[in-house]
Enzyme design. Structure first.
Site, mmCIF file in Angstrom:
data_model
loop_
_atom_site.group_PDB
_atom_site.id
_atom_site.type_symbol
_atom_site.label_atom_id
_atom_site.label_comp_id
_atom_site.label_asym_id
_atom_site.label_seq_id
_atom_site.Cartn_x
_atom_site.Cartn_y
_atom_site.Cartn_z
ATOM 1 N N TYR A 43 -49.149 39.987 -50.958
ATOM 2 C CA TYR A 43 -49.193 40.433 -52.349
ATOM 3 C C TYR A 43 -49.388 41.944 -52.332
ATOM 4 O O TYR A 43 -50.496 42.433 -52.120
ATOM 5 C CB TYR A 43 -50.326 39.722 -53.087
ATOM 6 C CG TYR A 43 -50.455 40.024 -54.570
ATOM 7 C CD1 TYR A 43 -49.534 40.806 -55.262
ATOM 8 C CD2 TYR A 43 -51.530 39.509 -55.304
ATOM 9 C CE1 TYR A 43 -49.668 41.067 -56.611
ATOM 10 C CE2 TYR A 43 -51.675 39.757 -56.663
ATOM 11 C CZ TYR A 43 -50.752 40.538 -57.306
ATOM 12 O OH TYR A 43 -50.898 40.796 -58.655
ATOM 13 N N LYS B 86 -44.763 39.345 -52.452
ATOM 14 C CA LYS B 86 -44.732 39.553 -53.902
ATOM 15 C C LYS B 86 -44.816 41.061 -54.100
ATOM 16 O O LYS B 86 -45.851 41.676 -53.849
ATOM 17 C CB LYS B 86 -45.892 38.854 -54.607
ATOM 18 C CG LYS B 86 -45.881 39.088 -56.116
ATOM 19 C CD LYS B 86 -47.128 38.565 -56.809
ATOM 20 C CE LYS B 86 -47.056 38.893 -58.306
ATOM 21 N NZ LYS B 86 -48.337 38.591 -58.999
#
Length: 293
Positions: free
Chosen positions: A137, A165
């Site tokens: 992330y 992400k």
């Protein structure tokens, strides 16, 4: 990857009561709305939009459990387990894996100026303990951690780090990642840049506004992938009008108010976030009516 994780995901919102406790029934409704009404492919659970970093460990587990119960095995589920406490991240990762989540995700360690080696080993330790797939992330605007293409290469050498992400406005780096790692999963994290990210070759996206604007996001994604850029941009303009207005009123309380308009028990944001300001009620009503939210 055991499951194809491409597609569009709601960054799941979490409803709280006046005492900051999770409203389980409301959470189930929000999860089901994302899948059944907004027609998304999956849920990204306990990320920023779930106010995750305001929750204790047991509340995070509660959210993982209730979200899984709400949608079962019919959709893709990614569990965000990142924490400054590595032991908590591992505990959450094991729990989500036992529940059947398809992959884990973890925000880069933040606040302290960690070296890349420390960040790398943090991910490797979570993977070793859970034996689940991991999605990095990357959200440098909030963490202060910028991962270079060389560092992504080192991370992606681990077979269980399946993707990222990517919540950053650096489209040069995004293009470099896409070119260098065509087989890795890239999910865009900026709702307001979906058309640009899709043109850059992302495999899907994760968004907080997709909880209420997922169908429009789907059209943007599909049109851009089909090369219908002008049509995709027009819908992105509409989405960005929505996003701009929502941000001006406070993103989490406003999204919850839109859900409440759908008779979903969307609860309150968790303190220190403030509830929706009723001074904005007319603006919100006009937004809902104009864009059919």
């Amino acid at each position: 990857m055991n499951k194809d994780l491409k597609g569009l995901y709601a960054a799941l919102l979490v409803p709280f009561d006046e005492n900051g406790q999770v409203n389980e029934q409301g959470l189930k409704q929000i999860a089901q709305n994302a899948i059944e009404t907004e027609e998304l492919d999956g849920l990204y659970v306990n990320g920023s939009s779930g106010e995750n970093f305001l929750l204790n460990t047991e509340q995070k587990k509660q959210v993982f459990k209730v979200a899984k119960e709400a949608v079962g095995d019919k959709v893709k589920l990614i569990a965000q387990v990142g924490s400054l406490d590595l032991n908590e991240a591992i505990e959450l990762g094991k729990y989500a894996t036992e529940l059947g989540y398809d992959a884990l995700s973890a925000v880069t360690p933040f606040y302290y100026p960690f070296t890349f080696e420390e960040i790398r080993d943090y991910y490797f330790d979570i993977i070793e303990a859970t034996q689940n797939n991991m999605i990095i992330y990357a959200i440098p605007d909030l963490t202060g951690v910028n991962i270079s293409i060389e560092q992504f290469s080192e991370l992606f050498n681990h077979e269980k780090i399946v993707g990222v992400k990517y919540t950053a406005p650096n489209f040069f780096l995004l293009e470099r990642i896409r070119k260098a790692f065509p087989d890795k999963l890239i999910l865009s994290g900026f709702d307001e840049m979906l058309v640009q990210a899709t043109i850059s070759g992302v495999d899907g996206a994760i968004g907080s506004t997709y909880n209420v604007n997922g169908r429009r996001a789907r059209k943007i994604f599909d049109l851009a992938r089909q090369g219908q850029i002008q049509e995709a941009y027009q819908l992105q303009h509409d989405s960005n009008d929505i996003i701009e207005t929502v941000l001006s009123m406070g993103i989490y309380p406003t999204l919850k108010e839109i859900l409440r308009h759908r008779d979903i028990d969307a609860g309150l944001p968790k303190r220190p976030f403030k509830p929706f300001n009723e001074a904005h009620r007319q603006t919100l009503d006009q937004l809902i009516a104009k864009y059919d939210l």
